[in-house]
Enzyme design. Structure first.
Site, PDB file in Angstrom:
ATOM      1  N   TRP A 128     -27.197  12.398  16.399  1.00 13.78           N
ATOM      2  CA  TRP A 128     -28.517  13.308  16.531  1.00 13.78           C
ATOM      3  C   TRP A 128     -28.683  14.116  15.248  1.00 13.78           C
ATOM      4  CZ3 TRP A 128     -29.551  10.293  19.299  1.00 13.78           C
ATOM      5  CH2 TRP A 128     -29.587  10.121  20.893  1.00 13.78           C
ATOM      6  N   ASN A 244     -35.413  10.007  19.943  1.00 19.65           N
ATOM      7  CA  ASN A 244     -34.568   9.054  20.976  1.00 19.65           C
ATOM      8  C   ASN A 244     -35.237   8.836  22.057  1.00 19.65           C
ATOM      9  OD1 ASN A 244     -32.217   8.146  22.156  1.00 19.65           O
ATOM     10  ND2 ASN A 244     -32.268  10.003  23.583  1.00 19.65           N
ATOM     11  N   GLU A 245     -35.537   7.295  22.352  1.00 22.70           N
ATOM     12  CA  GLU A 245     -35.987   6.997  23.395  1.00 22.70           C
ATOM     13  C   GLU A 245     -37.412   7.530  23.848  1.00 22.70           C
ATOM     14  OE1 GLU A 245     -32.298   5.147  25.878  1.00 22.70           O
ATOM     15  OE2 GLU A 245     -33.035   7.312  26.532  1.00 22.70           O
ATOM     16  N   TYR A 325     -29.604  -1.388  29.037  1.00 18.75           N
ATOM     17  CA  TYR A 325     -29.104  -0.546  30.141  1.00 18.75           C
ATOM     18  C   TYR A 325     -29.348  -1.176  31.521  1.00 18.75           C
ATOM     19  CZ  TYR A 325     -27.570   3.213  26.986  1.00 18.75           C
ATOM     20  OH  TYR A 325     -27.230   3.951  26.037  1.00 18.75           O
ATOM     21  N   GLU A 365     -28.573   0.880  21.528  1.00 21.91           N
ATOM     22  CA  GLU A 365     -27.733   1.293  22.505  1.00 21.91           C
ATOM     23  C   GLU A 365     -27.466   0.257  23.443  1.00 21.91           C
ATOM     24  OE1 GLU A 365     -28.977   5.045  24.594  1.00 21.91           O
ATOM     25  OE2 GLU A 365     -29.722   6.032  22.823  1.00 21.91           O
ATOM     26  N   TRP A 407     -22.890   2.039  23.013  1.00 22.99           N
ATOM     27  CA  TRP A 407     -23.050   3.245  23.528  1.00 22.99           C
ATOM     28  C   TRP A 407     -21.917   3.489  24.212  1.00 22.99           C
ATOM     29  CZ3 TRP A 407     -26.664   7.424  22.734  1.00 22.99           C
ATOM     30  CH2 TRP A 407     -26.191   8.447  23.525  1.00 22.99           C
TER      31      TRP A 407
END
Length: 472
Positions: A128, A244-245, A325, A365, A407
């Site tokens: 970040w 992010n996302e 994920y 990720e 990740w």
């Protein structure tokens, strides 16, 4: 025990393997690049690139990146290149680097994680470049920064990454509340009297867009106090990530988010034409590609306002990002269906990056939580191997699969930050072994090919076995 040296210890086995395999493969006259040129690299040249066991700068420097050759990563078609040589990515996430660096008592963990990641050949870290209005905030209010955090934290992270030849993907804000993100921008807007009704107003309200652009400007124009290099001129930075996302659930059509991406990608490029730009998407297919929705993990994924193909066709976006994920999206309980999903999810996005986008795709990720029912380290190793093998299948044919980022990698003594996905290399020898082997394979591609290559030996040569055998 010195973790760096203990990890390096078993990696030397792979260098011996590489040396032997290259020696054998160079004997194969049909082993060459796509344009028909023959390999003229000698075994001695390969040997010159191998590090000594006393190296503290990482186990894999087969690409021979020296101080004078620390150049920007660029894009050439659907591959990354450095100085016209291929650059396939084996990397990791450690999102909290800046926050740890801001505190003298934890700053050493940044050095540790870079040292340990480098020792298993990881070359890119995603982290970040924001902390908005929170504890140890970088941006205390719109356009107002804590110079100590900039100097002691982010400047240090960038400087330290270069020491270990690790490049950074820097994300500029968060879709989620952690470390501020779009919710904090909305709070700032409301505090000035703006009539805002949703966190998704971040994407559409002109004032909030101006706040974000001011942050982009502040980061890109920052002169690092430790290196005296402006961020936008620093090759240590691999790419800028818009968010992010990002999701915009208030507009399932995707138009609101598409407008924001279009505006911000061009803005970042107008400030910095040298660096690559990516969006930070999870990879969900949206309304523009209904025939691809079958690859989404669930029906909800089509309703979050993102659109993988459409979003990545925006001017200024250089490569695609996808997250993986299965344990969050399909079922928390570990099962073989997770592996099947991962393979099909990756193959679909690699195909689309080639067919529709003409750009690289990074699986930015991926991981599995140790808190999942049925979890064991063997499953995690299988999952990681699945990702790596799917990428190698693409790399072998010069496809768009450009790399992946675990990740996440943690150093020793940071367990209290673990979200379940942390990999501590010193405590995970089998996983470290898998990462090291993939790094060795990637390093060979990066070192031995012209930018557009195929491993075309008609015989079943030892190098082919090295790329696909897990037990060397």
């Amino acid at each position: 025990m010195n973790t760096h040296k203990s990890i390096f210890g078993f990696n030397i086995i792979f260098f011996v393997s590489i040396f032997i395999l290259l020696n054998e493969c160079l004997k194969c006259s049909s082993f060459g690049v796509m344009d028909g040129d023959q390999w003229d690299t000698t075994v001695e040249e390969v040997d010159n690139h191998l590090p000594s066991s006393s190296s503290s700068q990482g186990a894999y420097e087969l690409n021979g990146v020296g101080e004078d050759e620390w150049q920007m990563v660029a894009r050439k078609g659907n591959q990354f290149v450095i100085n016209d040589q291929p650059f396939y990515v084996n990397g990791f996430n450690t999102y909290w680097l800046m926050v740890f660096a801001a505190d003298q008592s934890t700053r050493g963990k940044i050095t540790e994680v870079f040292q340990q990641a480098s020792s298993v050949g990881l070359t890119v870290c995603r982290t970040w470049a924001f902390n908005d209005g929170q504890w140890r905030a970088l941006q205390k209010s719109p356009g107002v920064y804590d110079e100590d955090v900039f100097k002691l934290a982010l400047d240090f992270v960038v400087s330290e990454a270069k020491k270990y030849k690790i490049r950074l993907i820097l994300s500029l804000t968060n879709n989620w509340d952690a470390y501020g993100g779009k919710a904090q921008y909305v709070k700032w807007g409301k505090a000035t009297g703006l009539n805002l009704t949703s966190d998704d107003d971040f994407f559409s309200h002109p004032t909030l867009r101006s706040y974000y652009k001011a942050h982009v400007k502040a980061v890109l124009n920052r002169v690092n106090t430790l290196t005296n290099i402006t961020y936008k001129d620093d090759p240590t930075i691999f790419a800028w990530e818009l968010m992010n996302e990002p999701r915009c659930t208030s507009d399932p059509s995707g138009d609101k988010l598409q407008s924001w991406i279009t505006d911000m990608a061009v803005y970042v490029k107008s400030m910095d034409a040298k660096h690559l730009v990516e969006i930070g998407l999870e990879g969900f297919y949206g309304p523009s590609a209904p025939d691809r929705a079958q690859f989404n993990p669930n029906s909800y994924a089509t309703q979050v306002g993102t659109d993988f193909i459409r979003n990545h066709q925006v001017l200024g976006v250089d490569f695609a990002s996808v997250h993986i994920y299965a344990d969050s999206w399909i079922s928390q309980t570990i099962s073989d269906s997770h592996i099947q999903f991962i393979k099909s999810w990756m193959e679909a996005h690699i195909e689309d990056a080639e067919r529709y986008l003409g750009m690289p795709v990074v699986f930015a990720e991926f991981g599995v939580s140790s808190k999942d029912p049925g979890y064991n380290s063997s499953f995690r190793d299988t999952m990681i191997n699945t990702v790596y093998k799917t990428l190698l299948n693409s790399t072998k044919r010069g496809g768009s699969g450009a790399g992946s980022l675990l990740w996440q990698i943690f150093p020793d003594g940071t367990d209290y930050m673990d979200d379940g996905y942390a990999i501590v290399l010193s405590k995970s020898p089998s996983t470290s072994n898998i990462i090291s082997l993939h790094s060795a394979r990637v390093a060979i591609f990066n070192s031995m090919c012209s930018w557009k290559c195929k491993w075309g030996c008609k015989k079943k040569n030892p190098l082919e076995a090295f790329f696909y055998h897990d037990d060397l």
